[in-house]
Enzyme design. Structure first.
Site, PDB file in Angstrom:
ATOM      1  CB  THR A   1      -0.921   0.029   1.223  1.00  0.00           C
ATOM      2  OG1 THR A   1      -0.135   0.225   2.403  1.00  0.00           O
ATOM      3  CG2 THR A   1      -1.682  -1.279   1.357  1.00  0.00           C
TER       4      THR A   1
ATOM      5  CE  LYS B   1      -0.389   0.708  -3.877  1.00  0.00           C
ATOM      6  NZ  LYS B   1      -1.686   0.976  -4.533  1.00  0.00           N
TER       7      LYS B   1
ATOM      8  CB  ALA C   1       0.430  13.006  -8.611  1.00  0.00           C
TER       9      ALA C   1
ATOM     10  N   GLY D   1     -13.743   2.407  -2.284  1.00  0.00           N
ATOM     11  CA  GLY D   1     -12.657   1.577  -2.783  1.00  0.00           C
ATOM     12  C   GLY D   1     -12.822   0.085  -2.586  1.00  0.00           C
TER      13      GLY D   1
END
Length: 289
Positions: free
Chosen positions: A79, A83, A145, A257
């Site tokens: 997570t 990443k 982003a 999610g």
């Protein structure tokens, strides 16, 4: 579970694994529902291992890979904010991982980290299933982003959404994702812009928003106040305590999610163990059944 300088700590006590195990690495990670979901799948397939939440600081990743503590770690999910760092440490990467430049799933073989990205496939599956407009949306907007934002952009590009925008507050974040966009040759399709409140008007064409902001950050100021006449869809990749309270804009279709967590988790499970994926049991774990 946590990795300290002296080895694994489980519930604050020293712990030595007795066999292979899997996990999800992150910080924070206590909110993750991946352990419940993946352990339900393991029980259904009668696979003798367990999947744990692992609190991991970025500075410990190299120790995890190179130290003896990792010899029982057979695979893991990743997570935020790990990443990109895990991508850099992988010895091999799938095409999907190379396309996104981030890794959320690792398989360990003979001490080597093999990196994959199932976020993009999970996002794409959920988007295409939830979209109620004709054809593909005319526009896709990604808020944030980081690594999840790259997967979101990749999913929109694979869906052939003709105009994609990435909005991020920091100049450094915009520069990083702009470099990735240009490296993919997507500069004509994907625009990178500042994240500013109050700029969004009600859409006149079908639009998808994907929120990849940090947990607890309200996306409301960066969305229109209402949907207008065009089809709209908001996919917020956060869930549980990470998802801010409040209603979506008037007329919006909103998903949290959890559907993406299910899809990417099932794709990860298949990459580790092969089919069949126990989708029903995984869904039941997420819904508390």
């Amino acid at each position: 579970l946590e990795l300290g300088s002296g080895g694994w700590l489980r519930d604050g006590e020293a712990w030595t694994p007795t066999g292979p195990f899997y996990g999800v690495l992150g910080n924070p990670v206590s909110h993750s529902l991946s352990p419940a979901m993946q352990n339900a799948a393991l029980r259904e397939r009668e696979i003798d291992t367990e999947y744990l939440a692992v609190r991991m600081e970025p500075g410990m990743l190299r120790h995890l890979k190179e130290g003896d503590v990792s010899r029982h770690l057979a695979g893991f999910n990743v997570t935020a904010p790990l990443k990109e760092a895990v991508y850099a440490l992988c010895d091999g990467r799938t095409d999907q991982a190379r396309d996104t430049g981030v890794v959320n799933t690792v398989r360990v073989e003979d001490g080597k980290w093999l990196g994959h990205n199932t976020d993009s496939g999970g996002i794409l599956t959920v988007l295409t299933g939830a979209w109620r407009g004709e054809g593909v949306p005319s526009r896709g907007v990604v808020l944030g982003a980081g690594g999840s934002a790259r997967a979101a952009v990749d999913a929109l590009v694979r869906w052939e959404v003709p105009a994609v925008e990435v909005h991020n507050r920091s100049v450094a974040g915009r520069d990083r994702i702009r470099s990735w966009v240009e490296g993919r040759g997507l500069g004509e399709q994907v625009a990178v812009r500042p994240l500013q409140a109050g700029n969004e008007e009600s859409p006149t064409r079908g639009t998808v928003w994907i929120c990849c902001l940090a947990g607890g950050v309200d996306a409301g100021p960066f969305l229109p106040v209402a949907a207008g006449d065009a089809p709209t869809l908001l996919l917020d990749l956060r869930y549980g305590d990470q998802l801010p309270s409040g209603e979506p804009p008037l007329g919006f279709t909103r998903l949290d999610g959890l559907p993406v967590l299910l899809m990417q988790g099932g794709l990860s499970f298949a990459w580790w163990f092969g089919p069949p994926v126990p989708w029903v049991q995984m869904q039941g774990a997420l819904s508390g059944d």
